[in-house]
Every structure is written in C-alpha cells, then in structure tokens.
Design a protein around this motif. Sequence first.
Motif, PDB file in Angstrom:
ATOM      1  N   PRO A   1      -7.587   7.071  -1.915  1.00  0.00           N
ATOM      2  CA  PRO A   1      -7.483   5.767  -1.512  1.00  0.00           C
ATOM      3  C   PRO A   1      -8.745   5.080  -1.754  1.00  0.00           C
ATOM      4  CG  PRO A   1      -6.081   6.953  -0.254  1.00  0.00           C
ATOM      5  CD  PRO A   1      -6.977   7.902  -0.940  1.00  0.00           C
ATOM      6  N   GLU A   2      -8.748   3.862  -2.127  1.00  0.00           N
ATOM      7  CA  GLU A   2      -9.955   3.149  -2.303  1.00  0.00           C
ATOM      8  C   GLU A   2      -9.331   1.669  -1.577  1.00  0.00           C
ATOM      9  OE1 GLU A   2     -11.852   2.703  -6.041  1.00  0.00           O
ATOM     10  OE2 GLU A   2     -12.687   4.897  -6.053  1.00  0.00           O
ATOM     11  N   ASP A   3      -9.956   1.387  -0.560  1.00  0.00           N
ATOM     12  CA  ASP A   3      -9.579   0.238   0.266  1.00  0.00           C
ATOM     13  C   ASP A   3     -10.711  -0.909   0.381  1.00  0.00           C
ATOM     14  OD1 ASP A   3      -8.317  -1.766   1.989  1.00  0.00           O
ATOM     15  OD2 ASP A   3      -7.675  -0.132   3.307  1.00  0.00           O
ATOM     16  N   GLU A   4     -10.422  -1.954  -0.042  1.00  0.00           N
ATOM     17  CA  GLU A   4     -11.453  -3.158  -0.189  1.00  0.00           C
ATOM     18  C   GLU A   4     -11.249  -4.110   0.621  1.00  0.00           C
ATOM     19  OE1 GLU A   4     -13.966  -2.805  -2.256  1.00  0.00           O
ATOM     20  OE2 GLU A   4     -13.490  -0.707  -3.015  1.00  0.00           O
ATOM     21  N   GLY A   5     -10.007  -4.066   1.430  1.00  0.00           N
ATOM     22  CA  GLY A   5      -9.433  -4.940   2.440  1.00  0.00           C
ATOM     23  C   GLY A   5      -8.436  -5.725   1.695  1.00  0.00           C
TER      24      GLY A   5
ATOM     25  N   TYR B   1      -6.307  -2.424  -2.443  1.00  0.00           N
ATOM     26  CA  TYR B   1      -5.880  -1.064  -2.124  1.00  0.00           C
ATOM     27  C   TYR B   1      -5.499  -0.265  -3.330  1.00  0.00           C
ATOM     28  CZ  TYR B   1      -3.993   3.231  -0.211  1.00  0.00           C
ATOM     29  OH  TYR B   1      -3.597   4.569   0.371  1.00  0.00           O
ATOM     30  N   SER B   2      -6.152   0.638  -3.604  1.00  0.00           N
ATOM     31  CA  SER B   2      -5.880   1.413  -4.970  1.00  0.00           C
ATOM     32  C   SER B   2      -5.758   3.071  -4.762  1.00  0.00           C
ATOM     33  CB  SER B   2      -6.758   1.166  -6.194  1.00  0.00           C
ATOM     34  OG  SER B   2      -8.174   1.359  -5.850  1.00  0.00           O
ATOM     35  N   ARG B   3      -5.273   3.618  -5.766  1.00  0.00           N
ATOM     36  CA  ARG B   3      -5.492   5.063  -6.207  1.00  0.00           C
ATOM     37  C   ARG B   3      -5.363   5.324  -7.538  1.00  0.00           C
ATOM     38  NH1 ARG B   3      -1.992   8.406  -1.824  1.00  0.00           N
ATOM     39  NH2 ARG B   3      -2.784  10.216  -2.783  1.00  0.00           N
TER      40      ARG B   3
ATOM     41  N   ASP C   1       0.885   4.340  -2.434  1.00  0.00           N
ATOM     42  CA  ASP C   1       0.630   5.886  -2.025  1.00  0.00           C
ATOM     43  C   ASP C   1       1.806   6.671  -2.469  1.00  0.00           C
ATOM     44  OD1 ASP C   1      -1.726   5.326  -0.523  1.00  0.00           O
ATOM     45  OD2 ASP C   1      -0.566   5.285   1.361  1.00  0.00           O
TER      46      ASP C   1
ATOM     47  N   ASP D   1      -3.404  -8.348  -1.883  1.00  0.00           N
ATOM     48  CA  ASP D   1      -3.385  -9.389  -1.132  1.00  0.00           C
ATOM     49  C   ASP D   1      -2.959 -10.542  -1.962  1.00  0.00           C
ATOM     50  OD1 ASP D   1      -3.204 -11.393   0.551  1.00  0.00           O
ATOM     51  OD2 ASP D   1      -4.721 -10.687   2.210  1.00  0.00           O
TER      52      ASP D   1
ATOM     53  N   ARG E   1       0.906  -1.324   0.056  1.00  0.00           N
ATOM     54  CA  ARG E   1       0.045  -0.029   0.008  1.00  0.00           C
ATOM     55  C   ARG E   1       0.837   1.332   0.137  1.00  0.00           C
ATOM     56  NH1 ARG E   1      -5.161  -1.142   2.567  1.00  0.00           N
ATOM     57  NH2 ARG E   1      -5.414  -3.396   2.663  1.00  0.00           N
TER      58      ARG E   1
ATOM     59  N   TRP F   1      -2.558  -2.289  -4.955  1.00  0.00           N
ATOM     60  CA  TRP F   1      -1.874  -3.443  -4.308  1.00  0.00           C
ATOM     61  C   TRP F   1      -3.047  -4.681  -3.814  1.00  0.00           C
ATOM     62  CZ3 TRP F   1      -3.817  -5.289   0.474  1.00  0.00           C
ATOM     63  CH2 TRP F   1      -3.185  -6.409   0.962  1.00  0.00           C
TER      64      TRP F   1
END
Length: 143
Positions: A103-107, A110-112, A86, A128, A82, A126
């Motif tokens: 930032p968008e966090d789907e667990g 993670y993206s921008r 950033d 997982d 992540r 990124w």
Amino acid sequence: MPRMIFINLPVSDVAASTAFYEAIGFVKNPAFSNDQGACLVWSDSIYVMVAAKAFYATLTPKPIADTQATSGALFALAFDSRGEVDAIAEAAVAAGGREAHGPEDEGFMYSRAFWDLDGHGFGPFWMDPAAVEDGPPATAEAA
C-alpha cells in the motif's frame, strides 16, 4: 461503436493465465477464446487478451519481451474504494501473482501493485473524487 481497448499480453500458459485473471475479477468471453488465447473482460470497453507466445509472435515482427526481467508497460486499474484496491491485490497474490509494492497512501490517492504470472505489471488505485475534479492537492515547495 464506443471506444474500446484490447490489451494483448503474451503468456506462457493460456489456461493458467485465464484462471489468474478470473480469480481477480475478469470474466472470460468464451466466444473469443480458444487454446491459443483468451478474451478476459474488465468492463464494457476494456479487455485483456492473453495469447500463447507462439500465437502472439504472429502479431508482431518484434521479439517478445521477457516481462519477468523487463517492463514495457504498466496498467493502472481504477477502483471506487481502497478496499477494492486491497481486494484485487490480495486476490492476485493468492492466485499466484507477485506483489510489486504494498500500500502507498498519498491521502488523495491509494495504490498497490502486482505482477501477473508472466510479469505483466498492474497498479490498482483509488483516487478521491475531489482530486479527479480538481487535481491533486498542492504540495509545499522545497525550501
């Protein structure tokens, strides 16, 4: 020969675009760069070729899109963390690009996103490693 991709982008100012891409971590290959275009290396198999619009026009019979007003493609860039996502998004804005979304966090992902100087869109992300192997986690179905 390994499979490679060369993404050709029409730009208004080759020198400014070259500086932008260098600022976000690409490396210029001077052997394939001149005043009409520059080869910017992302990895051993991924290259961005920025080309002056007049030169780019010799590569296609189609009109060149106004990427400040329209979108024809978005380029996703995978990262190992992540923090790296950033870092490139912040570097892009510092180098004159524009943030397309924060930032968008789907667990599991993670993206921008950002636009370069000419409006070409990039989405660093990124994911997982477990999601890469197994797919995204199941989501509850809407009732």
